[in-house]
Write an enzyme that holds these catalytic residues in place. Structure first.
Site, PDB file in Angstrom:
ATOM      1  N   SER A  28       0.822  -1.212   0.000  1.00 35.02           N
ATOM      2  CA  SER A  28       0.000   0.000   0.000  1.00 35.02           C
ATOM      3  C   SER A  28       0.855   1.261   0.000  1.00 35.02           C
ATOM      4  O   SER A  28       0.328   2.369  -0.021  1.00 35.02           O
ATOM      5  CB  SER A  28      -0.943  -0.001   1.212  1.00 35.02           C
ATOM      6  OG  SER A  28      -0.213  -0.160   2.412  1.00 35.02           O
ATOM      7  N   ASN A 115      -2.316  -2.437  13.296  1.00 34.20           N
ATOM      8  CA  ASN A 115      -3.774  -2.269  13.239  1.00 34.20           C
ATOM      9  C   ASN A 115      -4.235  -0.994  13.966  1.00 34.20           C
ATOM     10  O   ASN A 115      -5.045  -0.234  13.444  1.00 34.20           O
ATOM     11  CB  ASN A 115      -4.483  -3.500  13.814  1.00 34.20           C
ATOM     12  CG  ASN A 115      -4.171  -4.755  13.016  1.00 34.20           C
ATOM     13  OD1 ASN A 115      -3.627  -4.659  11.909  1.00 34.20           O
ATOM     14  ND2 ASN A 115      -4.487  -5.910  13.564  1.00 34.20           N
ATOM     15  N   SER A 282     -13.314  27.450 -26.779  1.00 35.77           N
ATOM     16  CA  SER A 282     -13.409  26.273 -27.638  1.00 35.77           C
ATOM     17  C   SER A 282     -12.305  26.359 -28.674  1.00 35.77           C
ATOM     18  O   SER A 282     -11.977  27.443 -29.148  1.00 35.77           O
ATOM     19  CB  SER A 282     -14.777  26.250 -28.331  1.00 35.77           C
ATOM     20  OG  SER A 282     -14.702  25.481 -29.516  1.00 35.77           O
ATOM     21  N   ASN A 290     -16.928  28.677 -22.186  1.00 38.20           N
ATOM     22  CA  ASN A 290     -17.602  27.542 -21.556  1.00 38.20           C
ATOM     23  C   ASN A 290     -17.420  27.531 -20.036  1.00 38.20           C
ATOM     24  O   ASN A 290     -16.344  27.842 -19.528  1.00 38.20           O
ATOM     25  CB  ASN A 290     -17.055  26.233 -22.139  1.00 38.20           C
ATOM     26  CG  ASN A 290     -17.388  26.084 -23.613  1.00 38.20           C
ATOM     27  OD1 ASN A 290     -18.449  26.530 -24.058  1.00 38.20           O
ATOM     28  ND2 ASN A 290     -16.483  25.489 -24.367  1.00 38.20           N
ATOM     29  N   GLU A 295     -19.103  22.759 -14.750  1.00 39.25           N
ATOM     30  CA  GLU A 295     -19.433  21.414 -15.236  1.00 39.25           C
ATOM     31  C   GLU A 295     -18.654  20.341 -14.479  1.00 39.25           C
ATOM     32  O   GLU A 295     -19.180  19.279 -14.142  1.00 39.25           O
ATOM     33  CB  GLU A 295     -19.144  21.311 -16.732  1.00 39.25           C
ATOM     34  CG  GLU A 295     -20.044  22.187 -17.594  1.00 39.25           C
ATOM     35  CD  GLU A 295     -19.537  22.269 -19.024  1.00 39.25           C
ATOM     36  OE1 GLU A 295     -18.835  23.241 -19.345  1.00 39.25           O
ATOM     37  OE2 GLU A 295     -19.830  21.363 -19.803  1.00 39.25           O
ATOM     38  N   TYR A 322      -9.659  -6.413  12.700  1.00 39.40           N
ATOM     39  CA  TYR A 322      -9.053  -5.931  11.456  1.00 39.40           C
ATOM     40  C   TYR A 322      -9.039  -7.021  10.386  1.00 39.40           C
ATOM     41  O   TYR A 322      -8.775  -8.180  10.661  1.00 39.40           O
ATOM     42  CB  TYR A 322      -7.610  -5.462  11.725  1.00 39.40           C
ATOM     43  CG  TYR A 322      -6.875  -5.016  10.471  1.00 39.40           C
ATOM     44  CD1 TYR A 322      -6.997  -3.709  10.028  1.00 39.40           C
ATOM     45  CD2 TYR A 322      -6.102  -5.905   9.720  1.00 39.40           C
ATOM     46  CE1 TYR A 322      -6.350  -3.284   8.869  1.00 39.40           C
ATOM     47  CE2 TYR A 322      -5.454  -5.496   8.560  1.00 39.40           C
ATOM     48  CZ  TYR A 322      -5.580  -4.186   8.140  1.00 39.40           C
ATOM     49  OH  TYR A 322      -4.943  -3.767   7.004  1.00 39.40           O
ATOM     50  N   GLN A 327      -7.474  -2.044   4.023  1.00 44.79           N
ATOM     51  CA  GLN A 327      -6.436  -1.263   3.346  1.00 44.79           C
ATOM     52  C   GLN A 327      -7.019  -0.530   2.130  1.00 44.79           C
ATOM     53  O   GLN A 327      -6.466   0.455   1.668  1.00 44.79           O
ATOM     54  CB  GLN A 327      -5.308  -2.207   2.919  1.00 44.79           C
ATOM     55  CG  GLN A 327      -4.159  -1.535   2.217  1.00 44.79           C
ATOM     56  CD  GLN A 327      -2.947  -2.446   2.133  1.00 44.79           C
ATOM     57  OE1 GLN A 327      -2.274  -2.669   3.134  1.00 44.79           O
ATOM     58  NE2 GLN A 327      -2.679  -2.988   0.953  1.00 44.79           N
TER      59      GLN A 327
HETATM   60  N1  ARG Z   1      -1.247  -1.256   5.240  1.00 43.20           N
HETATM   61  C1  ARG Z   1      -2.195  -1.759   6.174  1.00 43.20           C
HETATM   62  C2  ARG Z   1      -3.534  -1.045   5.990  1.00 43.20           C
HETATM   63  O1  ARG Z   1      -3.556  -0.068   5.355  1.00 43.20           O
HETATM   64  C3  ARG Z   1      -1.726  -1.548   7.567  1.00 43.20           C
HETATM   65  C4  ARG Z   1      -2.261  -2.500   8.569  1.00 43.20           C
HETATM   66  C5  ARG Z   1      -1.749  -3.866   8.299  1.00 43.20           C
HETATM   67  N2  ARG Z   1      -2.044  -4.748   9.368  1.00 43.20           N
HETATM   68  C6  ARG Z   1      -1.897  -6.019   9.258  1.00 43.20           C
HETATM   69  N3  ARG Z   1      -2.182  -6.739  10.278  1.00 43.20           N
HETATM   70  N4  ARG Z   1      -1.464  -6.586   8.160  1.00 43.20           N
HETATM   71  O2  ARG Z   1      -4.548  -1.469   6.440  1.00 43.20           O
END
Ligand code: ARG
Length: 463
Positions: A28, A115, A282, A290, A295, A322, A327
């Site tokens: 991520s 978490n 345009s 415009n 818009e 969790y 994510q």
């Molecule tokens: N990148 C993870 C998220 O955005 C962070 C938490 C990950 N926790 C885990 N137990 N893998 O949610």
């Protein structure tokens, strides 16, 4: 693969590193790097608390604090070596901290999990966005108040079904949006108050056996209190959903106003002239100007409401606590927030710059038999007709005027009396548009004095 290629953070039980596809779906960092400042803020509060409770030594706490400041300056300076292999912002920061300060870095994650860490980081980020949205809303409301004040008495047609209904004032129309945006403001304020509980210290899901001080970290991060249930703390994304839903309603309001500006700026209406700064030309038709900003604001609701729906779908089937599904919360919220701020700023600019074409508004206000209700009301007041009868008489007069191709004030008294013999000359006093709006003095009505009273109330409210 050798054990060395497994993850340094949790590699203890792993013999092999992840497949490239696993890394691609799992990482991520590409987007959660936007949480870097909040991640470091959270870690600093956590480290200070670990030091003050004696869970780690104060010298380790201090080393961690200094290391985190260095990491932050590297990120701010664009020199931070983000790594996809390190998955997310939390592990990127911790790994860098270890490279900078050595073993003390390993103590930062005591009594904490990613978490509660990610829940805290994200909440801090969303809280900032709520503050920014409220700032943007206030600026837009101020621009609307300036417009309303300038034209508290300018007449324009009021519509229902986009058909001419009754004359209203420009100020009244502007103030309708002030009311809508004022509710948006209070929705963001409510959401902020409700979300302001700190998840940090919930650890993975169950809390921790270390003697942490959650009140201390909550206070350091500007929260009102620590969250009361660790399972809920790590699995709650209501705060993001409330932000998205308030943002959706706000974007819907902006979209309605944008639609009006598109209509109003057309050659057929000419109610307003938008500034060059917020219009485009345009490439083929030289005469065109415009209303692109309007818009695009009109269209932004799509992605903002889409984000709201997407996150609801992500969350709806998740068991406590969790799950990695969560994510998927960030990109939606980031995109919605970016576009809401842009829409608010663009709308503020357009409103500030636009000029009302007072003559075109007045001409339109007088057309379309817009004072027919005033005529019916006069028949009730002056001749004591039941309203239903007055409505019928007025309808006949409108039909007569329409057949002749004229407006109501152009009919003669004799014309009027041919429909109802008791009508007197006085009726002409209520057929003018300015009289019509001035007479609507009921609380919240369109009379200029009512509008000015509402402007004054809002100015005082905004301070
Ligand atoms: N990148 C993870 C998220 O955005 C962070 C938490 C990950 N926790 C885990 N137990 N893998 O949610």
């Amino acid at each position: 693969m050798t054990k060395d290629s497994s993850n340094a953070m949790w590699g203890g039980r792993f013999a092999a590193g992840p497949d490239a596809i696993m890394e691609a779906i799992n990482a991520s960092i590409g987007f959660d790097k936007r949480l870097a400042a909040q991640d470091i803020q959270g870690s600093r509060a956590h480290a200070a608390m670990l030091g003050s409770t004696g869970i780690i030594t104060s010298s380790d706490a201090e080393t961690i604090r200094e290391g985190l400041l260095t990491v932050l300056s590297e990120i701010d300076g664009g020199e931070f070596p983000f790594s996809t292999a390190l998955e997310d912002i939390h592990m990127n920061v911790e790994a860098r901290l270890k490279a900078l300060i050595g073993d003390a870095a390993g103590r930062l994650h005591t009594a904490r999990s990613r978490n509660d860490q990610v829940a805290t980081d994200f909440k801090l980020w969303v809280r900032d966005q709520i503050d920014a949205a409220m700032g943007g809303l206030k600026a837009l409301i101020r621009a609307l108040l300036t417009q309303a004040e300038a034209g508290a008495h300018w007449v324009m047609p009021g519509f229902t079904h986009l058909q001419t209904a009754q004359p209203v004032t420009w100020g009244h129309h502007m103030m309708a949006y002030v009311e809508m945006l004022g509710r948006d403001l209070s929705r963001f304020r409510d959401a902020r108050a409700r979300m302001n509980e700190c998840p940090l210290g919930a650890a993975a899901l169950a809390g921790t056996s270390f003697p942490i001080d959650r009140h201390m970290t909550a206070e350091a991060l500007g929260f009102d209190r620590p969250s009361a249930n660790s399972l809920d703390a790590v699995s709650d994304r209501d705060f993001a959903l409330e932000f998205l839903s308030a943002a959706s309603i706000c974007a819907m309001h902006l979209s309605r106003f944008a639609e009006e500006l598109v209509i109003w700026s057309s050659a057929q209406f000419r109610f307003v002239t938008l500034s060059d700064r917020f219009s485009t030309g345009s490439s083929i038709m030289p005469q065109k100007k415009n209303p692109d900003a309007a818009e695009l604001i009109r269209a932004k609701i799509g992605r903002i409401f889409g984000a709201n729906v997407a996150l609801m779908m992500v969350m709806k089937g998740l068991p406590l606590a969790y799950s990695k599904d969560m994510q998927e919360d960030k990109e939606q919220v980031f995109d919605a927030a970016d576009n809401l701020m842009l829409a608010l700023a663009a709308m503020e600019g357009m409103v500030r710059d636009m000029s009302a074409n007072v003559d075109a508004l007045a001409a339109a206000a007088a057309s379309g038999f817009s004072t027919a209700t005033d005529l019916a009301d006069w028949l009730v007041r002056a001749l004591d007709l039941p309203f239903r009868d007055a409505h019928h008489v007025t309808g006949s007069l409108v039909a007569m005027a329409e057949a002749r191709g004229c407006d109501l004030p152009d009919l003669t008294l004799a014309d009027m009396q041919s429909v109802h013999g008791a009508i007197t000359e006085d009726v002409f006093g209520v057929l003018g548009v300015a009289n019509s709006v001035a007479s609507r003095t009921s609380y919240g009505g369109t009379a200029p004095d009512q509008v000015r009273a509402q402007i004054a109330r809002w100015k005082e409210k905004l301070g």
